[in-house]
Scaffold this active site. Structure first.
Site, PDB file in Angstrom:
ATOM      1  CD  GLU A  33     -10.234  -2.061   4.068  1.00 31.09           C
ATOM      2  OE1 GLU A  33      -9.400  -1.531   3.322  1.00 31.09           O
ATOM      3  OE2 GLU A  33     -11.125  -1.426   4.641  1.00 31.09           O
ATOM      4  CE1 TYR A 116      -5.999   1.291   4.804  1.00 25.87           C
ATOM      5  CE2 TYR A 116      -6.320  -0.659   3.435  1.00 25.87           C
ATOM      6  CZ  TYR A 116      -6.825   0.459   4.076  1.00 25.87           C
ATOM      7  OH  TYR A 116      -8.159   0.728   4.003  1.00 25.87           O
ATOM      8  CG  ASP A 134      -5.539   5.203   2.693  1.00 22.44           C
ATOM      9  OD1 ASP A 134      -5.248   6.160   3.430  1.00 22.44           O
ATOM     10  OD2 ASP A 134      -6.601   5.143   2.047  1.00 22.44           O
TER      11      ASP A 134
END
Length: 346
Positions: A33, A116, A134
């Site tokens: 991520e 996020y 996102d």
DNA sequence: AATTCGGGGCG
DNA sequence: CGCCCAGAATT
């Protein structure tokens, strides 16, 4: 069939096979991520593989040097991500005994982990019901519901997070989050989406009102500033050179470069020679130089255009911190610099 | 609320 | 050339 079911069915038929989707390891998911922030999957993929290989556990990452982490990060940009990764790895090892935070509230406390990323890790690794928002999600929701609130404002951020939260499949939050992002990346893409094959075409507000190319609305960003960089590439008879770390805050923090002199405009050789290059360790009042690139090398970043010249300066002696040019590639450097190193015949 | 952080891909 | 990308931190 409702929104979430349509997306999940589409996802099961159209998803890409990506390595971070095959694991529940929160450390691996976290790595993926961070790497993927503002980065396309195809660009981040090889970096993910290399990080997993070189730092298989959070302990390996915590015990590494920042320089070696930055070296592995080289070329990916937004280098604060790599520095924050290291900071958070050390925190997890030293304060949490290597136990990875396992919920949104604790995850978002990590440096480099915002709404996020905390939502992504919490849902993917721990099945927490937390909606991700996102760039893909902004696009899908703004189009499907016909929302023109600018996505890069406080109001927009709140509105879309709230909407995503109301839509998430509480029985399978991880799959829903993956599905809506993948849908945005592949079907509801930024340019020229093929709405004729879209499973949501019958109920999409943007398609009905011909707003697909207009949404999402995003406020314009600031203009780019121009800078002129002169890199001093010293070379002594033993092929040593000066290479130093950028310690100041700002662009490329903690990466390495040749000594840099900024100028107001592009310099020719005569103007360059008149520069009063000041150094306590180096007497270069009388040096010979040549210019590597006649025309400026223009390195374009999001908000800066760097007009760059590399000046080759042959000297008899360099201070003791000089390093062999053969070892230059051991150091993390901006693409602008590493391209030069790979090109120049030292 | 606005700015700053990279680099690559695409129309 | 401008916009976008599995955004976050800082000012």
């Amino acid at each position: 069939m409702d929104f979430k079911d349509t997306l999940i069915i589409w996802y099961s038929a159209n998803k890409r096979e990506l390595p971070w989707r095959k694991t529940k390891n929160p450390y691996h998911i976290w790595l993926s991520e961070i790497i993927l922030q503002q980065t396309q999957v195809n660009q981040g993929l090889p970096y993910y593989e290399r990080f997993i290989a070189q730092y298989p556990t959070v302990f390996d990452l915590a015990n590494a040097s920042e320089t070696s982490i930055l070296k592995l990060w080289q070329g990916l940009g937004y280098y604060s991500r790599a520095r924050n990764l290291h900071t958070s790895a050390k925190l997890i090892v030293n304060e949490f005994d290597g136990e990875f935070p396992n919920n949104y509230k604790d995850l978002i406390k990590l440096k480099g982990v915002g709404d996020y990323t905390a939502s992504a890790i919490a849902s993917f690794a721990f099945n927490e019901v937390e909606a991700v928002v996102d760039g893909n999600v902004y696009r899908v929701l703004s189009r499907y519901f016909g929302i023109d609130t600018p996505i890069n404002t406080t109001a927009g951020i709140k509105e879309f997070k709230s909407l995503a939260t109301s839509l998430i499949d509480t029985e399978q939050p991880a799959t829903f989050n993956q599905a809506i992002m993948e849908f945005g990346a592949i079907q509801c893409k930024p340019k020229n989406p093929d709405c004729s094959i879209c499973p949501l075409q019958d109920s999409c507000v943007a398609l009905e009102k011909q707003l697909v190319e207009v949404l999402p609305v995003k406020l314009k960003k600031t203009k780019v500033t121009k800078k002129h960089f002169n890199y001093l590439v010293f070379i002594d008879p033993h092929k040593n050179t000066l290479f130093e770390q950028r310690t100041k805050k700002g662009i490329w923090q903690n990466l390495y470069q040749f000594p840099l002199v900024e100028s107001e405009r592009s310099l020719n050789a005569e103007e360059f020679h008149l520069l009063n290059i000041d150094s306590e360790l180096l007497d270069i009042s009388n040096f010979d130089h040549s210019l590597y690139n006649e025309a400026d090398i223009v390195h374009k970043l999001s908000h800066q255009h760097l007009y760059t010249k590399f000046w080759i300066i042959e000297v008899e002696e360099l201070p003791k911190e000089a390093i062999p040019t053969k070892t230059l590639t051991n150091y993390p450097a901006p693409v602008l610099i590493s391209d030069f190193i790979n090109e120049f015949p030292f």
